[in-house]
Design a protein around this motif. Structure first.
Motif, PDB file in Angstrom:
ATOM      1  N   VAL A 177      39.880 -53.680 -25.657  1.00  0.00           N
ATOM      2  CA  VAL A 177      40.205 -53.619 -24.229  1.00  0.00           C
ATOM      3  C   VAL A 177      40.718 -52.229 -23.859  1.00  0.00           C
ATOM      4  N   ILE A 178      41.555 -51.655 -24.714  1.00  0.00           N
ATOM      5  CA  ILE A 178      42.065 -50.305 -24.446  1.00  0.00           C
ATOM      6  C   ILE A 178      40.914 -49.305 -24.388  1.00  0.00           C
ATOM      7  N   ALA A 179      39.978 -49.422 -25.337  1.00  0.00           N
ATOM      8  CA  ALA A 179      38.834 -48.503 -25.359  1.00  0.00           C
ATOM      9  C   ALA A 179      37.994 -48.638 -24.094  1.00  0.00           C
ATOM     10  N   PHE A 180      37.773 -49.863 -23.645  1.00  0.00           N
ATOM     11  CA  PHE A 180      36.985 -50.071 -22.429  1.00  0.00           C
ATOM     12  C   PHE A 180      37.716 -49.548 -21.193  1.00  0.00           C
ATOM     13  N   ILE A 181      39.034 -49.728 -21.150  1.00  0.00           N
ATOM     14  CA  ILE A 181      39.803 -49.231 -20.006  1.00  0.00           C
ATOM     15  C   ILE A 181      39.747 -47.706 -19.944  1.00  0.00           C
ATOM     16  N   VAL A 182      39.923 -47.067 -21.100  1.00  0.00           N
ATOM     17  CA  VAL A 182      39.846 -45.603 -21.154  1.00  0.00           C
ATOM     18  C   VAL A 182      38.455 -45.134 -20.747  1.00  0.00           C
ATOM     19  N   MET A 183      37.454 -45.811 -21.257  1.00  0.00           N
ATOM     20  CA  MET A 183      36.071 -45.457 -20.940  1.00  0.00           C
ATOM     21  C   MET A 183      35.798 -45.597 -19.443  1.00  0.00           C
ATOM     22  N   LEU A 184      36.309 -46.656 -18.857  1.00  0.00           N
ATOM     23  CA  LEU A 184      36.117 -46.878 -17.425  1.00  0.00           C
ATOM     24  C   LEU A 184      36.878 -45.843 -16.599  1.00  0.00           C
ATOM     25  N   ALA A 185      38.076 -45.498 -17.051  1.00  0.00           N
ATOM     26  CA  ALA A 185      38.895 -44.543 -16.303  1.00  0.00           C
ATOM     27  C   ALA A 185      38.261 -43.154 -16.284  1.00  0.00           C
ATOM     28  N   VAL A 186      37.808 -42.694 -17.440  1.00  0.00           N
ATOM     29  CA  VAL A 186      37.264 -41.334 -17.502  1.00  0.00           C
ATOM     30  C   VAL A 186      35.844 -41.262 -16.950  1.00  0.00           C
ATOM     31  N   GLY A 187      35.143 -42.378 -16.925  1.00  0.00           N
ATOM     32  CA  GLY A 187      33.767 -42.353 -16.437  1.00  0.00           C
ATOM     33  C   GLY A 187      33.596 -42.853 -15.022  1.00  0.00           C
ATOM     34  N   TYR A 188      34.713 -43.202 -14.369  1.00  0.00           N
ATOM     35  CA  TYR A 188      34.618 -43.793 -13.032  1.00  0.00           C
ATOM     36  C   TYR A 188      33.907 -42.893 -12.014  1.00  0.00           C
ATOM     37  N   PRO A 189      34.158 -41.573 -11.989  1.00  0.00           N
ATOM     38  CA  PRO A 189      33.456 -40.736 -10.996  1.00  0.00           C
ATOM     39  C   PRO A 189      31.932 -40.836 -11.106  1.00  0.00           C
ATOM     40  N   GLN A 190      31.425 -40.793 -12.328  1.00  0.00           N
ATOM     41  CA  GLN A 190      29.973 -40.892 -12.516  1.00  0.00           C
ATOM     42  C   GLN A 190      29.458 -42.290 -12.168  1.00  0.00           C
ATOM     43  N   LEU A 191      30.250 -43.300 -12.480  1.00  0.00           N
ATOM     44  CA  LEU A 191      29.834 -44.671 -12.178  1.00  0.00           C
ATOM     45  C   LEU A 191      29.778 -44.908 -10.673  1.00  0.00           C
ATOM     46  N   SER A 192      30.765 -44.401  -9.949  1.00  0.00           N
ATOM     47  CA  SER A 192      30.794 -44.608  -8.498  1.00  0.00           C
ATOM     48  C   SER A 192      29.639 -43.883  -7.818  1.00  0.00           C
ATOM     49  N   GLU A 193      29.272 -42.718  -8.324  1.00  0.00           N
ATOM     50  CA  GLU A 193      28.131 -41.999  -7.757  1.00  0.00           C
ATOM     51  C   GLU A 193      26.836 -42.773  -7.988  1.00  0.00           C
ATOM     52  N   ASN A 194      26.725 -43.397  -9.147  1.00  0.00           N
ATOM     53  CA  ASN A 194      25.488 -44.103  -9.477  1.00  0.00           C
ATOM     54  C   ASN A 194      25.310 -45.372  -8.652  1.00  0.00           C
ATOM     55  N   LEU A 195      26.417 -45.951  -8.174  1.00  0.00           N
ATOM     56  CA  LEU A 195      26.318 -47.180  -7.383  1.00  0.00           C
ATOM     57  C   LEU A 195      25.510 -46.980  -6.107  1.00  0.00           C
ATOM     58  N   SER A 196      25.602 -45.779  -5.551  1.00  0.00           N
ATOM     59  CA  SER A 196      24.877 -45.502  -4.306  1.00  0.00           C
ATOM     60  C   SER A 196      23.470 -44.966  -4.549  1.00  0.00           C
ATOM     61  N   ALA A 197      23.124 -44.741  -5.811  1.00  0.00           N
ATOM     62  CA  ALA A 197      21.791 -44.216  -6.123  1.00  0.00           C
ATOM     63  C   ALA A 197      20.748 -45.313  -5.953  1.00  0.00           C
ATOM     64  N   PRO A 198      19.552 -44.961  -5.475  1.00  0.00           N
ATOM     65  CA  PRO A 198      18.501 -45.981  -5.305  1.00  0.00           C
ATOM     66  C   PRO A 198      18.054 -46.539  -6.654  1.00  0.00           C
ATOM     67  N   ALA A 199      17.757 -47.823  -6.673  1.00  0.00           N
ATOM     68  CA  ALA A 199      17.318 -48.490  -7.902  1.00  0.00           C
ATOM     69  C   ALA A 199      15.953 -49.114  -7.671  1.00  0.00           C
TER      70      ALA A 199
END
Length: 322
Positions: free
Chosen positions: A201-223
C-alpha cells in the motif's frame, strides 16, 4: 522347527520395535513442528474442537494482502496495454466485474470454518473420490500459472532495482522466499498476510503521489473507442483473476470457529477481495494508459512486457523530476 519359529518371533519383535520407534519419532517431530506454528495437518477435516480461531478480521487481511500486489496491478494494466482500452473504460469494467465476481470467493469462504475441510477434499462429495482428480488437476495448473506469473513480475521488479541483478536471479530469489513461507503453514501465513499489505500500500501511494501529474494529464487525452470484443476479453481476463482463487479459499478458514455467521465470513472475504482488486487494478490501468505519453515510463514498461520496470521507472523518474 522351534528354532525357526523363535527366529521368526525375534524378527517380528524387532520389526515391531522399529515401527514403534519410527512412529514415535514422527509423532515427536510433528509435535515439535506444530509447537512453532508449522502446518502439520493434512487433508483430514479439522475437528470442531480445534477450530477455535475467532479473529475474523484475518479473513479480510489474508485476501486483501493476497490481491493488493503487482500481479493484480498487472491485471488492470492489461486493459490499456493489451486490449486497447482507455483508462476510463478500463476502470469502469474493473469496478463492474469486481462487484459481481467477488461474490464467488465470499461464498466459498463460508465452507472453511463451517466444515473445517480443504476445498479439494470437498470436491469429492460432488465429483466422487476419483472424479475429484479432474478439478484437482485443473487447480494445479491454475495455481502453477499463478505462481509463474507472480515470480516473473516479482523477479522483474527485483531486477529493476539494480543493474547487478537480472530477471532470472530476481525470479529465483522470489521463488525461494515464497517456498520458505509456504512451509510455515496456516497460522504463520495468517500472521504474515495481516502485515504484508503494508509495504504494498505504501508503494502504491508513493507511486500515485509522484505520478499524479502525468496521470491527470492522461485522463483528458482522447482514447480509442472500446469495441465489444475488447470489453468482453478484458472482462473475462479480470474474471479469471478472481475466480481462480475459489478452489483454495476455504483452506484459509479451516481453523476458524464455525460459530461465526455465514454473513460475517462472506462480508470479510468479499471486502478483502473487492477493495484490493479494484484499487490495484485501477492503478494498473491508469499507469499503463499513461505510459505511452511519458517516454521514461514507456521505456521502463518495455513495450508492455515489464510491469516491474514500469513501477520502478514511475517512482524513480518522477522523484528525480520533482
Amino acid at each position: 522347527m522351534e528354532r525357526k519359529q523363535d527366529s521368526m518371533r525375534d524378527d517380528s519383535h524387532m520389526d515391531s520395535e522399529d515401527s514403534r520407534y519410527h512412529l514415535g519419532f514422527l509423532r515427536r517431530t510433528t509435535q515439535l513442528l506444530s509447537r512453532y506454528g508449522i502446518e502439520t495437518h493434512g487433508i483430514v477435516p479439522v475437528p470442531a474442537e480445534e477450530r477455535l480461531e475467532t479473529r475474523w478480521y484475518q479473513l479480510f487481511f489474508v485476501w486483501f494482502s493476497s490481491c493488493m500486489n503487482l500481479l493484480t496491478f498487472s491485471t488492470g494494466a492489461a486493459g490499456p496495454a493489451f486490449f486497447s482500452l482507455g483508462v476510463r473504460d478500463s476502470i469502469a469494467i474493473i469496478v463492474i466485474v469486481d462487484l459481481v465476481c467477488c461474490l464467488l470467493p465470499g461464498f466459498f469462504a463460508i465452507f472453511g470454518p463451517k466444515l473445517g475441510m480443504r476445498a479439494m477434499v470437498q470436491a469429492r462429495f460432488s465429483w466422487g473420490y476419483f472424479g475429484a482428480i479432474i478439478p484437482t488437476i485443473l487447480n494445479v495448473f491454475s495455481s502453477e500459472g499463478f505462481l509463474i506469473l507472480n515470480c516473473i513480475i516479482g523477479g522483474q521488479t527485483i531486477a529493476s532495482l539494480s543493474s547487478q541483478l537480472d530477471d532470472t536471479l530476481g525470479i529465483v530469489i522470489l521463488a525461494i522466499v515464497s517456498l520458505v513461507i509456504t512451509f510455515c503453514g496456516y497460522r504463520v501465513i495468517h500472521w504474515y498476510e495481516s502485515v504484508a499489505w503494508i509495504p504494498n500500500v505504501i508503494a502504491f501511494i508513493v507511486m500515485l503521489a509522484v505520478g499524479y501529474p502525468q496521470l491527470s494529464e492522461n485522463l483528458s487525452a482522447p482514447a480509442p473507442p472500446a469495441t465489444l470484443a475488447n470489453v468482453m476479453s478484458f472482462a473475462s481476463f479480470l474474471t479469471s483473476n478472481i475466480i481462480g482463487w475459489c478452489p483454495m479459499i476455504p483452506d484459509y478458514g479451516v481453523y476458524h470457529s464455525p460459530d461465526a455467521s455465514s454473513a460475517r465470513i462472506f462480508i470479510y472475504t468479499y471486502l478483502g477481495f473487492f477493495v484490493s482488486n479494484v484499487t490495484s487494478q485501477a492503478l494498473g490501468a491508469a499507469f499503463a494508459a499513461a505510459a505511452p505519453s511519458v517516454p521514461a515510463w514507456n521505456a521502463g514498461f518495455d513495450n508492455s512486457s515489464s510491469v516491474g520496470g514500469l513501477l520502478h521507472s514511475c517512482k524513480v523518474v518522477s522523484c528525480r523530476a520533482s
